[in-house]
Design a protein around this motif. Structure first.
Motif, short mmCIF file in Angstrom:
data_model
loop_
_atom_site.label_atom_id
_atom_site.label_comp_id
_atom_site.label_asym_id
_atom_site.label_seq_id
_atom_site.Cartn_x
_atom_site.Cartn_y
_atom_site.Cartn_z
N PHE A 192 -3.46 -4.41 -10.59
CA PHE A 192 -4.02 -5.72 -10.22
C PHE A 192 -3.55 -6.74 -11.25
CE2 PHE A 192 -6.63 -2.54 -8.28
CZ PHE A 192 -7.00 -3.07 -7.06
N SER A 242 0.85 -1.19 0.00
CA SER A 242 0.00 0.00 0.00
C SER A 242 0.88 1.23 0.00
CB SER A 242 -0.92 0.02 1.23
OG SER A 242 -1.62 1.24 1.30
N TYR A 267 -0.67 -7.44 -1.50
CA TYR A 267 -1.86 -8.09 -0.94
C TYR A 267 -2.46 -9.03 -1.97
CZ TYR A 267 -2.05 -4.93 3.09
OH TYR A 267 -1.76 -4.25 4.24
N ASP A 268 -2.79 -10.27 -1.52
CA ASP A 268 -3.67 -11.07 -2.36
C ASP A 268 -5.07 -10.46 -2.25
OD1 ASP A 268 -3.72 -11.90 0.31
OD2 ASP A 268 -4.51 -13.87 -0.21
N TRP A 269 -5.82 -10.50 -3.31
CA TRP A 269 -7.03 -9.70 -3.43
C TRP A 269 -8.24 -10.58 -3.73
CZ3 TRP A 269 -6.63 -5.13 -1.53
CH2 TRP A 269 -7.61 -4.17 -1.73
N GLU A 285 -2.43 1.95 -8.70
CA GLU A 285 -2.77 0.59 -8.27
C GLU A 285 -2.75 -0.33 -9.48
OE1 GLU A 285 -5.86 0.34 -4.86
OE2 GLU A 285 -6.46 2.04 -6.09
N ASP A 319 -14.58 -1.00 3.73
CA ASP A 319 -13.32 -0.97 4.47
C ASP A 319 -13.26 0.06 5.59
OD1 ASP A 319 -11.72 -2.94 2.88
OD2 ASP A 319 -12.21 -1.53 1.28
N GLU A 376 -11.50 -11.62 -5.53
CA GLU A 376 -11.98 -11.35 -6.89
C GLU A 376 -13.23 -10.47 -6.82
OE1 GLU A 376 -12.39 -14.82 -9.36
OE2 GLU A 376 -10.81 -15.87 -8.24
N GLU A 432 -18.24 -1.74 -4.07
CA GLU A 432 -16.97 -2.12 -3.47
C GLU A 432 -16.18 -0.89 -3.01
OE1 GLU A 432 -15.29 -4.50 -6.55
OE2 GLU A 432 -16.70 -6.15 -6.23
N GLU A 484 -11.42 2.10 -5.97
CA GLU A 484 -10.80 0.99 -5.27
C GLU A 484 -10.23 -0.04 -6.24
OE1 GLU A 484 -10.45 0.67 -1.71
OE2 GLU A 484 -10.82 2.76 -2.19
N ARG A 537 -2.96 -7.31 -5.55
CA ARG A 537 -2.96 -5.87 -5.73
C ARG A 537 -1.58 -5.32 -5.37
NH1 ARG A 537 -5.50 -1.19 -1.95
NH2 ARG A 537 -3.60 -1.81 -0.82
#
Length: 349
Positions: A289, A5, A308-310, A287, A88, A312, A82, A143, A328
């Motif tokens: 992905f 991040s 980070y694993d994200w 960002e 979050d 789906e 999202e 996001e 991500r």
């Protein structure tokens, strides 16, 4: 290789230096210092009009209090399904505003205008049992790492205004979106119909600097009381002002965001040349992905990479294989070309 991040990055040296200088002097408290007032004027210059500015500690506070400032009893707020405010922030926008977040679907992190119109229609002003429409909030950059175009912002604002609703923009990565579009702050906000902005500095080189910007100061006539009641009035608020002074000076903030975006572009280009990994969807700010083999992800982590694993997203454009994972990666002002190239080299195997 820190890609978890942009919050992981430290503070830019110019901001550290300005904080250090501020720590050696006395100044009036609670936002009444000459520095606080000077930076409020600086925001007028940045946005090319008179605005009302209030410093707060976090992006969650900025979003929550922005929405609380336009709250209606029994109100609902429309956001992407999202968005940070609904996924979050631990219900903070709901808690502080007394309103519910209502999801609006759309691909790649952006609300579809047709879905927004349909969803608003479900909450007329006399809907006492399930609530009434009160506001719209959009995230720029989203996001999903995508960017609303100026025309898209204007169309969402038109829908909001048609229904008598204020439009809030979550700008945690405001500078990154601005640089991606090549627009001015005014062009991406009030000139397109945005009423209230959460202006983020923390992700882009500040230590702790967020601001709420009202483009009509009349909307903020009672906000000072709201900020105080929610424990967001800093006694030494000049330390936030000092950060913003360095951040905005000579357009440092735009240079930092531009660098982060350039590093993300380098990642995007690199993934495009790999056979073993690929971009999950196009993004436009800082960002990225990507879908890569789990073995490559583990190898990168073993060599110090942080990401980070994200999960789906609901509208994921392609399937992630059983031996693959979606990750991500976020670049920052502190990301280097060497960081990017080393990570890509690991993925090549």
């Amino acid at each position: 290789m820190f890609f978890a991040s942009d919050n992981w990055a430290g503070a830019h040296p110019a901001i550290n230096e300005r904080l250090s200088k501020e720590s050696t002097r006395f100044a009036a408290a609670y936002g009444t210092s000459e520095l606080d007032q000077a930076i409020e004027q600086r925001f007028n210059e940045v946005f090319e009009r008179e605005v009302a500015v209030f410093f707060v500690a976090t992006g969650t506070a900025a979003n929550s209090l922005s929405l609380a400032s336009v709250a209606k009893t029994g109100g609902v707020v429309f956001c992407h399904s999202e968005a940070h405010v609904i996924e979050d922030e631990c219900g903070a926008p709901d808690f502080f505003s007394g309103m519910r977040m209502v999801p609006v679907e759309g691909p790649n992190g952006k609300m579809l205008t047709a879905n927004l119109v349909e969803r608003i229609a479900r909450y007329p002003q006399d809907a006492v049992h399930h609530g009434r429409a009160a506001a719209v909030t959009m995230t720029q950059a989203t996001e999903a790492g995508t960017i609303y175009t100026l025309d898209e912002i204007e169309e969402i604002a038109r829908i909001a205004k048609t229904n008598g609703l204020p439009l809030h923009m979550d700008g945690a990565r405001f500078a990154n979106a601005l640089m991606a579009l090549g627009a001015t702050p005014a062009e991406m906000t009030w000139k397109r119909g945005v009423d209230v902005l959460s202006f983020g500095g923390t992700k882009n080189g500040c230590w702790c600097a967020e601001a709420i910007v009202f483009f009509d100061p009349g909307l903020a006539k009672d906000f000072a009381f709201l900020r105080k009641r929610t424990a967001q009035l800093f006694s030494k608020s000049r330390f936030i002002a000092a950060q913003f002074e360095a951040y905005l000076k000579d357009d440092l903030w735009l240079g930092l965001a531009g660098h982060a975006n350039t590093m993300a572009d380098r990642l995007r280009a690199g993934f495009g040349s790999l056979n073993s990994a690929r971009l999950a969807w196009p993004t436009g700010a800082n960002e990225v992905f990507a879908i890569l083999p789990k073995a490559s992800a583990r190898a990168a982590e073993e060599k110090g990479a942080k990401f980070y694993d994200w999960l789906e997203p609901r509208d994921m454009p392609e399937t992630v294989g059983t031996d693959e994972m979606l990750i991500r990666m976020v670049t920052s002002f502190a990301t280097t070309e060497e960081d990017v190239d080393q990570f890509l080299s690991i993925c090549r195997g």
